[in-house]
Design an enzyme around this catalytic site. Structure first.
Site, PDB file in Angstrom:
ATOM      1  N   HIS A 122       0.752  -1.111   0.185  1.00  0.00           N
ATOM      2  CA  HIS A 122      -0.013  -0.123  -0.057  1.00  0.00           C
ATOM      3  C   HIS A 122       1.018   1.248   0.091  1.00  0.00           C
ATOM      4  O   HIS A 122       0.412   2.368  -0.540  1.00  0.00           O
ATOM      5  CB  HIS A 122      -0.907  -0.077   1.172  1.00  0.00           C
ATOM      6  CG  HIS A 122      -2.011  -1.006   1.177  1.00  0.00           C
ATOM      7  ND1 HIS A 122      -2.833  -1.233   1.994  1.00  0.00           N
ATOM      8  CD2 HIS A 122      -2.389  -1.831   0.317  1.00  0.00           C
ATOM      9  CE1 HIS A 122      -3.751  -2.366   2.078  1.00  0.00           C
ATOM     10  NE2 HIS A 122      -3.474  -2.912   0.614  1.00  0.00           N
TER      11      HIS A 122
ATOM     12  N   PHE B 179      -1.084  -8.130   5.139  1.00  0.00           N
ATOM     13  CA  PHE B 179       0.309  -7.487   4.742  1.00  0.00           C
ATOM     14  C   PHE B 179       0.090  -6.401   4.101  1.00  0.00           C
ATOM     15  O   PHE B 179       1.232  -5.801   3.400  1.00  0.00           O
ATOM     16  CB  PHE B 179       1.224  -8.664   4.110  1.00  0.00           C
ATOM     17  CG  PHE B 179       0.866  -9.925   4.712  1.00  0.00           C
ATOM     18  CD1 PHE B 179       0.870 -10.443   5.894  1.00  0.00           C
ATOM     19  CD2 PHE B 179       0.793 -11.065   3.747  1.00  0.00           C
ATOM     20  CE1 PHE B 179       0.677 -11.614   6.427  1.00  0.00           C
ATOM     21  CE2 PHE B 179       0.618 -12.446   4.414  1.00  0.00           C
ATOM     22  CZ  PHE B 179       0.579 -12.798   5.430  1.00  0.00           C
ATOM     23  N   CYS B 180      -0.759  -5.552   4.508  1.00  0.00           N
ATOM     24  CA  CYS B 180      -0.697  -4.186   3.663  1.00  0.00           C
ATOM     25  C   CYS B 180      -0.469  -4.342   2.300  1.00  0.00           C
ATOM     26  O   CYS B 180      -0.050  -3.443   1.420  1.00  0.00           O
ATOM     27  CB  CYS B 180       0.331  -3.038   4.442  1.00  0.00           C
ATOM     28  SG  CYS B 180      -0.040  -2.540   5.858  1.00  0.00           S
ATOM     29  N   ALA B 181      -1.079  -5.275   1.451  1.00  0.00           N
ATOM     30  CA  ALA B 181      -1.053  -5.801   0.015  1.00  0.00           C
ATOM     31  C   ALA B 181      -2.315  -6.309  -0.138  1.00  0.00           C
ATOM     32  O   ALA B 181      -2.110  -7.366  -0.738  1.00  0.00           O
ATOM     33  CB  ALA B 181       0.185  -6.375  -0.091  1.00  0.00           C
TER      34      ALA B 181
END
Length: 453
Positions: free
Chosen positions: A129, A375-377
């Protein structure tokens, strides 16, 4: 075995000393164990060398750039010499700027604010992100996740071929995925970008701690990374690269340090002349200790030798992957396949387990710290798991929004400070949990799976 071979093998197998290597944690089943920190992709432990360097400097702490006193001058020299060290670590070009920031996220938001008017941005959905979201004032084209390295280059070339060839454009790409650990074809993507008149920024947050990063060799225009993933303490980051867009942009923050001259006008207003150097985007009193810690980490990794570090990390990767391959219920996530080169970041799911429950059991029963979730993805993990939905159990990641599947994974990550025993314990724990189940009961609290008490 010869003496020289034995020494070489010891060199490959030795990990770098890090803080926390002797910390013990309690187990819910009783007793204590040395903590196995296997969440390097989120934050790597600080190198002992870095901590010692910072401690040695601390008594000489002083404000930088405008102080006449000895400590201020010493701190200024240390700060600017750190800039030189980082430039050398990244093999920057002579006219590149090194701007110190708070993190990779901060670096890419700074660059986003420096984009020329009407800039087009091209970014794969596979990005963290930090590099997926900052481009809010630009025209953004999100590219689908490729399944081969060749497809990644072809996808970018196809997208760039359809753009306005006369306007500014920027490609943003990761060097190593924070989800799969796979290395991306940065040099080839940079060549494709430049062939179509675009520039490229490399998110090296996961690459720089594991592999050498050469701005010249990769031919990228900018590179961004964080200190806290490079074995330095929190709160410092780097944006390094071409100076023209940065020099022409409004300062990232307005204030002291960024301004060269401020004067009152006759009409009562204020005129400001901004610096054209990196100081233009470093307003306020900088994080001198954070900057110095990054420079110290750069020196430590360079002196250790990336050839040695990479060789040892590949041994750890092989240990983990071979161990997981022996468990039929485990599926390792990958875009490019088993043979793709990668760093020490591996994500997986376990059949019959919610990932949050599995990660909680690793922590509570084995003293192993991993990560679970998206995982901020989010787009990437949802792409990788979209064909394999998991049923929400008693323990799990935060509940999905209405109409969405509950998807999450487990990530194990390691690096230069990881002892062999930690990855061996992790492999053993995975096998035992899948075979025997958890020894303790768990419940969901505030969206997290925790041991029931």
């Amino acid at each position: 075995m010869s003496v020289s071979t034995a020494v070489a093998d010891q060199t490959i197998c030795a990990q770098l000393p890090v803080l926390g290597r002797d910390v013990t944690v309690p187990l819910v089943t009783g007793g204590e164990v040395t903590y196995a920190a296997l969440d390097y992709a989120a934050s790597a432990p600080a190198l002992q060398r870095v901590w010692d360097d910072v401690a040695a400097y601390a008594p000489y702490y002083g404000s930088v750039h405008r102080g006449a006193g000895y400590l201020s001058q010493l701190s200024t020299d240390l700060f600017e010499n750190s800039r030189t060290t980082v430039a050398e670590f990244l093999d920057c070009r002579a006219d590149d700027q090194v701007v110190f920031t708070r993190s990779t996220t901060d670096s890419l938001n700074l660059l986003a604010g420096a984009l020329p008017a009407d800039c087009q941005v091209f970014v794969f959905e596979t990005e963290h992100h930090a590099s997926l979201l900052p481009w809010r004032d630009a025209r953004v084209t999100y590219l689908n996740a490729p399944r081969t390295l060749q497809e990644a280059v072809a996808t970018l070339e196809g997208a760039l071929a359809g753009r306005d060839p006369h306007g500014p454009a920027l490609v943003c790409v990761t060097g190593a995925s924070n989800v799969t650990g796979e290395l991306w074809p940065v040099r080839e993507l940079a060549a494709a970008a430049h062939a179509h008149g675009a520039r490229i920024v490399l998110d090296a947050a996961q690459l720089a701690p594991h592999h050498p990063v050469s701005v010249r060799d990769l031919d990228v225009d900018w590179v961004a990374f964080s200190g806290h993933k490079l074995y330095a303490p929190f709160g410092s980051g780097v944006l390094a690269g071409r100076s023209d867009w940065l020099r022409e942009a409004e300062p990232y923050l307005a204030g002291g340090g960024a301004s060269r001259k401020v004067s009152r006008r006759t009409d009562g207003g204020v005129d400001v002349e901004w610096h054209e150097s990196a100081a233009r985007h470093e307003a306020g009193s900088p994080n001198v200790i954070g900057v110095y810690s990054i420079a110290s980490a750069c020196k430590a990794l360079t002196e250790a030798g990336f050839d040695t570090l990479v060789a040892r990390e590949q041994q750890l990767i092989e240990t983990v992957r071979a161990g997981l391959a022996e468990v039929p219920e485990v599926r390792v996530l990958s875009l490019f396949g088993d043979d793709a080169p990668r760093v020490g970041v591996i994500s997986f799911v376990v059949e019959g387990w919610n990932s949050s429950h599995f990660a909680a059991a690793l922590s509570a029963e084995y003293g192993i710290g991993v990560r679970d979730g998206l995982f901020c993805a989010h787009p990437l993990v949802r792409t990788l798991l979209g064909s394999d939905p998991q049923t929400q159990g008693e323990c799990g990641a935060p509940e999905a929004a209405p109409g969405e599947k509950s998807l999450n994974a487990i990530r194990v990550s390691f690096g230069a400070g990881t002892p062999d025993e930690h990855v061996e314990r992790f492999v053993r724990a995975v096998k035992e949990l899948v075979r025997d189940g958890a020894k303790w009961n768990y419940r969901t609290e505030d969206g997290r799976c925790v041991p029931a008490v």
